[in-house]
Write a protein that holds these residues in place. Sequence first.
Motif, PDB file in Angstrom:
ATOM      1  N   VAL A  24       1.044  -0.769   0.300  1.00  0.00           N
ATOM      2  CA  VAL A  24       0.345   0.070   0.213  1.00  0.00           C
ATOM      3  C   VAL A  24       1.198   1.298   0.096  1.00  0.00           C
ATOM      4  O   VAL A  24       1.394   1.242   0.734  1.00  0.00           O
ATOM      5  N   GLN A  25       0.645   2.400  -1.256  1.00  0.00           N
ATOM      6  CA  GLN A  25       1.328   3.669  -0.601  1.00  0.00           C
ATOM      7  C   GLN A  25       0.134   4.402  -0.759  1.00  0.00           C
ATOM      8  O   GLN A  25      -0.894   4.340  -1.025  1.00  0.00           O
ATOM      9  N   ASP A  26       1.018   5.622   0.099  1.00  0.00           N
ATOM     10  CA  ASP A  26      -0.035   6.927   0.656  1.00  0.00           C
ATOM     11  C   ASP A  26      -0.098   8.536   0.116  1.00  0.00           C
ATOM     12  O   ASP A  26      -0.863   9.237   0.373  1.00  0.00           O
ATOM     13  N   MET A  27       1.104   7.861  -1.406  1.00  0.00           N
ATOM     14  CA  MET A  27       0.781   9.322  -2.415  1.00  0.00           C
ATOM     15  C   MET A  27       0.129   9.344  -3.011  1.00  0.00           C
ATOM     16  O   MET A  27       0.635  10.074  -4.053  1.00  0.00           O
ATOM     17  N   ASP A  28      -1.122   8.346  -3.459  1.00  0.00           N
ATOM     18  CA  ASP A  28      -1.298   8.794  -4.824  1.00  0.00           C
ATOM     19  C   ASP A  28      -0.294   8.317  -6.177  1.00  0.00           C
ATOM     20  O   ASP A  28      -1.028   8.772  -7.564  1.00  0.00           O
TER      21      ASP A  28
END
Lengths: 116, 113
Positions: A24-28
């Motif tokens: 999962v990455q949180d920066m779009d």
Amino acid sequence: DVKVTQSSRYLVKRTGEKVFLECVQDMDHENMFWYRQDPGLGLRLIYFSYDVKMKEKGDIPEGYSVSREKKERFSLILESASTNQTSMYLCASTTQISGTGTYEQYFGPGTRLTVT
Amino acid sequence: LAKTTQPISMDSYEGQEVNITCSHNNIATNDYITWYQQFPSQGPRFIIQGYKTKVTNEVASLFIPADRKSSTLSLPRVSLSDTAVYYCLVGDLRYSSASKIIFGSGTRLSIRP
């Protein structure tokens, strides 16, 4: 700070089991990657995704599949784990470097998978 | 494909300048050169990226000759904490063709007191 997280740091599975590795990455970020890293071989690209539901094979896709149903999540699937898939698995995502037009790749901490 | 070649290992001492060279004879017009640092049990960390000539940031410099067939990562005044594996990456991460992304096998840099 950009964060790329992976569901497990260490995983032990048996031969023939189905294995899911989540990233999962949180920066779009649009682009996400799965690599495996083995001693003496460096990082080898397994699969790459440039958008939701879009994927491309890397150098060593055999025995793996991927899923990207949401932009922030990229899953690596081992349909039937084998001992030669024992490795460190690294997820990454990319973002454009401000003002340069080039891209920087951020890596997660890695999942060390052991298949017995 | 732009295959890359790096030295397997290098040794140096604290306070020295270290230069690590990567060869990439088949680099494509749209390829960039990126260097990463990796410590044990961690994912690689971006150090520097360039297309041609020289790029400098707060931690390193990257020298790329006119023919772009090689590049040199320069670490000024190394310390013990610079002991790590350094990877050279050639490719263009913007493109959807994953086969364009090639990591080198890495250079294991050891810094001694």
